[in-house]
Design a protein around this motif. Structure first.
Motif, PDB file in Angstrom:
ATOM      1  N   VAL A  50      65.618  -5.430 -34.815  1.00 26.68           N
ATOM      2  CA  VAL A  50      66.662  -5.497 -35.622  1.00 26.68           C
ATOM      3  C   VAL A  50      66.272  -5.510 -37.263  1.00 26.68           C
ATOM      4  O   VAL A  50      66.706  -4.655 -37.753  1.00 26.68           O
ATOM      5  N   ALA A  51      65.291  -6.482 -37.460  1.00 30.59           N
ATOM      6  CA  ALA A  51      64.769  -6.597 -38.935  1.00 30.59           C
ATOM      7  C   ALA A  51      64.100  -5.316 -39.361  1.00 30.59           C
ATOM      8  O   ALA A  51      64.450  -4.767 -40.632  1.00 30.59           O
ATOM      9  N   ASN A  52      63.545  -4.690 -38.471  1.00 29.79           N
ATOM     10  CA  ASN A  52      62.654  -3.548 -39.029  1.00 29.79           C
ATOM     11  C   ASN A  52      63.390  -2.486 -39.240  1.00 29.79           C
ATOM     12  O   ASN A  52      63.390  -1.619 -40.018  1.00 29.79           O
ATOM     13  N   ILE A  53      64.654  -2.145 -38.281  1.00 34.85           N
ATOM     14  CA  ILE A  53      65.608  -1.089 -38.738  1.00 34.85           C
ATOM     15  C   ILE A  53      66.313  -1.540 -39.781  1.00 34.85           C
ATOM     16  O   ILE A  53      66.900  -0.532 -40.750  1.00 34.85           O
ATOM     17  N   VAL A  54      66.746  -2.946 -40.298  1.00 32.40           N
ATOM     18  CA  VAL A  54      67.410  -3.086 -41.409  1.00 32.40           C
ATOM     19  C   VAL A  54      66.441  -2.732 -42.632  1.00 32.40           C
ATOM     20  O   VAL A  54      66.903  -2.181 -43.708  1.00 32.40           O
ATOM     21  N   PHE A  55      65.117  -3.115 -42.372  1.00 37.57           N
ATOM     22  CA  PHE A  55      64.159  -2.795 -43.431  1.00 37.57           C
ATOM     23  C   PHE A  55      64.146  -1.137 -43.868  1.00 37.57           C
ATOM     24  O   PHE A  55      64.166  -0.703 -44.850  1.00 37.57           O
ATOM     25  N   VAL A  57      59.644  -9.482 -49.076  1.00 34.83           N
ATOM     26  CA  VAL A  57      60.623  -8.554 -48.259  1.00 34.83           C
ATOM     27  C   VAL A  57      59.923  -7.158 -48.479  1.00 34.83           C
ATOM     28  O   VAL A  57      59.817  -6.451 -47.681  1.00 34.83           O
ATOM     29  N   ALA A  58      59.349  -6.814 -49.689  1.00 32.84           N
ATOM     30  CA  ALA A  58      58.785  -5.338 -49.998  1.00 32.84           C
ATOM     31  C   ALA A  58      57.502  -5.547 -49.116  1.00 32.84           C
ATOM     32  O   ALA A  58      57.397  -4.340 -48.624  1.00 32.84           O
ATOM     33  N   ALA A  59      56.744  -6.368 -48.706  1.00 29.59           N
ATOM     34  CA  ALA A  59      55.464  -6.012 -47.596  1.00 29.59           C
ATOM     35  C   ALA A  59      56.322  -5.575 -46.613  1.00 29.59           C
ATOM     36  O   ALA A  59      55.633  -4.922 -45.663  1.00 29.59           O
ATOM     37  N   LEU A  60      57.216  -6.404 -45.927  1.00 28.57           N
ATOM     38  CA  LEU A  60      57.873  -6.133 -44.638  1.00 28.57           C
ATOM     39  C   LEU A  60      58.441  -4.672 -44.490  1.00 28.57           C
ATOM     40  O   LEU A  60      58.187  -3.937 -43.965  1.00 28.57           O
ATOM     41  N   LYS A  61      59.089  -4.369 -45.806  1.00 30.32           N
ATOM     42  CA  LYS A  61      59.703  -2.982 -45.739  1.00 30.32           C
ATOM     43  C   LYS A  61      58.626  -1.887 -45.810  1.00 30.32           C
ATOM     44  O   LYS A  61      58.484  -0.822 -45.090  1.00 30.32           O
ATOM     45  N   ASP A  62      57.468  -2.164 -46.519  1.00 27.83           N
ATOM     46  CA  ASP A  62      56.513  -1.310 -46.661  1.00 27.83           C
ATOM     47  C   ASP A  62      55.679  -1.169 -45.507  1.00 27.83           C
ATOM     48  O   ASP A  62      55.296  -0.041 -44.979  1.00 27.83           O
ATOM     49  N   GLY A  63      55.265  -2.043 -44.833  1.00 26.97           N
ATOM     50  CA  GLY A  63      54.806  -2.145 -43.363  1.00 26.97           C
ATOM     51  C   GLY A  63      55.288  -1.197 -42.464  1.00 26.97           C
ATOM     52  O   GLY A  63      54.847  -0.515 -41.641  1.00 26.97           O
ATOM     53  N   SER A  95      67.174  -7.457 -51.153  1.00 23.73           N
ATOM     54  CA  SER A  95      67.150  -8.737 -51.776  1.00 23.73           C
ATOM     55  C   SER A  95      68.585  -8.816 -52.720  1.00 23.73           C
ATOM     56  O   SER A  95      69.422  -9.724 -52.672  1.00 23.73           O
ATOM     57  N   GLU A  96      68.785  -7.693 -53.562  1.00 20.54           N
ATOM     58  CA  GLU A  96      69.921  -7.682 -54.469  1.00 20.54           C
ATOM     59  C   GLU A  96      71.013  -7.589 -53.654  1.00 20.54           C
ATOM     60  O   GLU A  96      72.022  -8.236 -53.892  1.00 20.54           O
ATOM     61  N   ALA A  97      70.994  -6.881 -52.410  1.00 20.23           N
ATOM     62  CA  ALA A  97      72.295  -6.678 -51.717  1.00 20.23           C
ATOM     63  C   ALA A  97      72.738  -8.029 -50.983  1.00 20.23           C
ATOM     64  O   ALA A  97      73.887  -8.559 -51.262  1.00 20.23           O
ATOM     65  N   VAL A  98      71.759  -8.543 -50.754  1.00 25.00           N
ATOM     66  CA  VAL A  98      72.197 -10.112 -49.999  1.00 25.00           C
ATOM     67  C   VAL A  98      72.485 -11.100 -51.073  1.00 25.00           C
ATOM     68  O   VAL A  98      73.588 -11.609 -50.797  1.00 25.00           O
ATOM     69  N   ARG A  99      71.920 -10.990 -52.293  1.00 25.19           N
ATOM     70  CA  ARG A  99      72.322 -11.983 -53.388  1.00 25.19           C
ATOM     71  C   ARG A  99      73.683 -11.447 -53.650  1.00 25.19           C
ATOM     72  O   ARG A  99      74.598 -12.560 -53.991  1.00 25.19           O
ATOM     73  N   ALA A 100      74.195 -10.404 -53.938  1.00 26.36           N
ATOM     74  CA  ALA A 100      75.369  -9.939 -54.494  1.00 26.36           C
ATOM     75  C   ALA A 100      76.504 -10.218 -53.184  1.00 26.36           C
ATOM     76  O   ALA A 100      77.718 -10.837 -53.704  1.00 26.36           O
ATOM     77  N   LYS A 101      76.203 -10.067 -52.246  1.00 21.00           N
ATOM     78  CA  LYS A 101      77.224 -10.297 -51.180  1.00 21.00           C
ATOM     79  C   LYS A 101      77.302 -11.622 -50.886  1.00 21.00           C
ATOM     80  O   LYS A 101      78.566 -12.328 -50.456  1.00 21.00           O
ATOM     81  N   THR A 102      76.322 -12.548 -51.069  1.00 24.83           N
ATOM     82  CA  THR A 102      76.513 -13.944 -50.908  1.00 24.83           C
ATOM     83  C   THR A 102      77.646 -14.511 -52.085  1.00 24.83           C
ATOM     84  O   THR A 102      78.253 -15.619 -51.701  1.00 24.83           O
ATOM     85  N   ALA A 103      77.269 -13.806 -53.221  1.00 25.92           N
ATOM     86  CA  ALA A 103      78.139 -14.265 -54.489  1.00 25.92           C
ATOM     87  C   ALA A 103      79.314 -14.053 -54.197  1.00 25.92           C
ATOM     88  O   ALA A 103      80.354 -14.768 -54.410  1.00 25.92           O
TER      89      ALA A 103
END
Ligand code: MG
Length: 131
Positions: free
Chosen positions: A76-81, A8-14, A92-100
């Protein structure tokens, strides 16, 4: 580049570097990004508008529709990033926490109680066949 091998970090940085190279960062306030996200979700909705449920399930098998879906999904994904970058929220942490949280809010259904009574046997379906 695939989901299986791209952090995910590579996509965000890109996408961050893409925007930076074009001088777009001053426009990337959280408010503007949320507005852009809603617009891009609308464009994704447009691809599926008026399709029946079965047609929507098969849309990604049509090369033209698949390309349109991929384009809008990427927008959509690029704007989320970018929202993740500009809010400092670790996606990644937000997705993990929300899934929990959702796992607690929406527990899986309890398994059905074992059947009892004559002939039920309590085994898998069909176990009584031929008796
Ligand atoms: Mg778009």
């Amino acid at each position: 580049m695939s989901d299986a091998t791209t952090p995910v970090a590579a996509l965000k940085d890109g996408i961050r570097r893409f925007a930076e190279a074009r001088g777009w960062e001053p426009y990337h306030t959280p408010k503007n990004l949320v507005m852009a996200l809603a617009s891009e979700v609308g464009e994704l909705c447009e691809v599926f508008r008026w399709l029946t449920p079965d047609e929507s399930r098969g849309a990604s098998a049509d090369p033209q529709l698949r390309a349109a879906i991929a384009d809008e999904l990427a927008d959509v994904a690029n704007i989320v990033f970018l929202l993740s970058v500009h809010t400092g929220i670790d996606l990644s942490e937000a997705v993990r926490a929300k899934t929990a949280k959702n796992a607690i809010k929406y527990p899986p259904p309890a398994p059905p109680p074992p059947e009892s009574g004559p002939g039920s046997g309590g085994g898998p379906p069909g176990e009584d066949a031929g008796q």
